[in-house]
Design a protein around this motif. Structure first.
Motif, mmCIF file in Angstrom:
data_model
loop_
_atom_site.group_PDB
_atom_site.id
_atom_site.type_symbol
_atom_site.label_atom_id
_atom_site.label_comp_id
_atom_site.label_asym_id
_atom_site.label_seq_id
_atom_site.Cartn_x
_atom_site.Cartn_y
_atom_site.Cartn_z
ATOM 1 N N VAL A 1 7.216 4.266 0.066
ATOM 2 C CA VAL A 1 5.976 5.056 -0.021
ATOM 3 C C VAL A 1 6.309 6.542 -0.118
ATOM 4 N N HIS A 2 7.221 7.001 0.721
ATOM 5 C CA HIS A 2 7.579 8.422 0.742
ATOM 6 C C HIS A 2 8.239 8.843 -0.575
ATOM 7 N N GLN A 3 9.221 8.081 -1.040
ATOM 8 C CA GLN A 3 9.937 8.471 -2.259
ATOM 9 C C GLN A 3 9.017 8.470 -3.481
ATOM 10 N N LYS A 4 8.144 7.489 -3.566
ATOM 11 C CA LYS A 4 7.248 7.393 -4.723
ATOM 12 C C LYS A 4 5.988 8.239 -4.549
ATOM 13 N N GLN A 5 5.843 8.864 -3.376
ATOM 14 C CA GLN A 5 4.681 9.695 -3.059
ATOM 15 C C GLN A 5 3.378 8.921 -3.274
ATOM 16 N N LEU A 6 3.367 7.696 -2.738
ATOM 17 C CA LEU A 6 2.185 6.846 -2.885
ATOM 18 C C LEU A 6 1.053 7.333 -2.004
ATOM 19 N N ARG A 7 -0.145 7.057 -2.453
ATOM 20 C CA ARG A 7 -1.334 7.445 -1.698
ATOM 21 C C ARG A 7 -2.408 6.369 -1.858
ATOM 22 N N LYS A 8 -3.426 6.501 -1.060
ATOM 23 C CA LYS A 8 -4.553 5.566 -1.108
ATOM 24 C C LYS A 8 -5.063 5.460 -2.542
ATOM 25 N N GLY A 9 -5.295 4.225 -2.983
ATOM 26 C CA GLY A 9 -5.797 4.005 -4.333
ATOM 27 C C GLY A 9 -4.726 3.665 -5.344
ATOM 28 N N ASP A 10 -3.454 3.985 -5.048
ATOM 29 C CA ASP A 10 -2.364 3.573 -5.931
ATOM 30 C C ASP A 10 -2.231 2.058 -5.846
ATOM 31 N N ARG A 11 -1.461 1.493 -6.745
ATOM 32 C CA ARG A 11 -1.302 0.042 -6.787
ATOM 33 C C ARG A 11 0.182 -0.301 -6.779
ATOM 34 N N VAL A 12 0.525 -1.346 -6.023
ATOM 35 C CA VAL A 12 1.905 -1.833 -5.951
ATOM 36 C C VAL A 12 1.941 -3.251 -6.508
ATOM 37 N N ILE A 13 2.982 -3.534 -7.290
ATOM 38 C CA ILE A 13 3.154 -4.848 -7.902
ATOM 39 C C ILE A 13 4.539 -5.365 -7.528
ATOM 40 N N VAL A 14 4.590 -6.601 -7.042
ATOM 41 C CA VAL A 14 5.855 -7.273 -6.747
ATOM 42 C C VAL A 14 5.927 -8.490 -7.659
ATOM 43 N N THR A 15 7.069 -8.630 -8.347
ATOM 44 C CA THR A 15 7.292 -9.796 -9.202
ATOM 45 C C THR A 15 8.542 -10.522 -8.733
ATOM 46 N N MET A 16 8.656 -11.778 -9.164
ATOM 47 C CA MET A 16 9.787 -12.602 -8.774
ATOM 48 C C MET A 16 10.212 -13.458 -9.968
ATOM 49 N N ASN A 17 11.513 -13.609 -10.129
ATOM 50 C CA ASN A 17 12.061 -14.523 -11.133
ATOM 51 C C ASN A 17 13.082 -15.420 -10.462
#
Length: 118
Positions: free
Chosen positions: A74-90
């Motif tokens: 969160v800190h490195q990407k400077q994420l804030r409320k309203g942003d979106r995170v996506i996790v994928t798997m292969n």
């Protein structure tokens, strides 16, 4: 395969943990008798993030949480409320699971990759 796509709340960005969608737990099999599993997810720059999905053992609601290096991400990407995170798997042929994590921010009605801006 997409495991999770979540719009971040204020608490997801400030409490060093993300309220993890219970519907995504299938991608993180937990050994019998344990309430957490650790995994590594790489971002677009191949930086690895050590994350941990855990479920409460007690209480009425088994709320899953994503912890580990989530706060650092969160800190490195400077994420804030309203942003979106996506996790994928292969699933690889050798049985390994490869996880990826990315973040997006809405600008002018469109979602843009935060990773590509850095």
């Amino acid at each position: 395969m997409e495991v999770m796509k979540k719009k971040l709340s204020e608490s997801d960005t400030t409490n060093r943990r993300l309220k993890f969608p219970a519907g995504s737990l299938w991608a993180f099999p937990m050994p019998h008798g344990q309430n957490s599993v650790e995994f590594v997810a790489s971002d677009i720059h191949e930086q690895q993030w050590r994350l941990k999905v855990s479920v409460r053992n007690e209480g009425r609601y088994a709320t899953p949480w994503l912890k580990g290096e989530w706060g650092d991400y969160v800190h490195q990407k400077q994420l804030r409320k309203g942003d979106r995170v996506i996790v994928t798997m292969n699933d690889e042929e050798n049985g390994d699971r490869i996880y990826r994590i990315s973040a997006e921010r809405m600008l002018f009605g469109f979602w843009y990759s935060i990773d590509e801006q850095q």
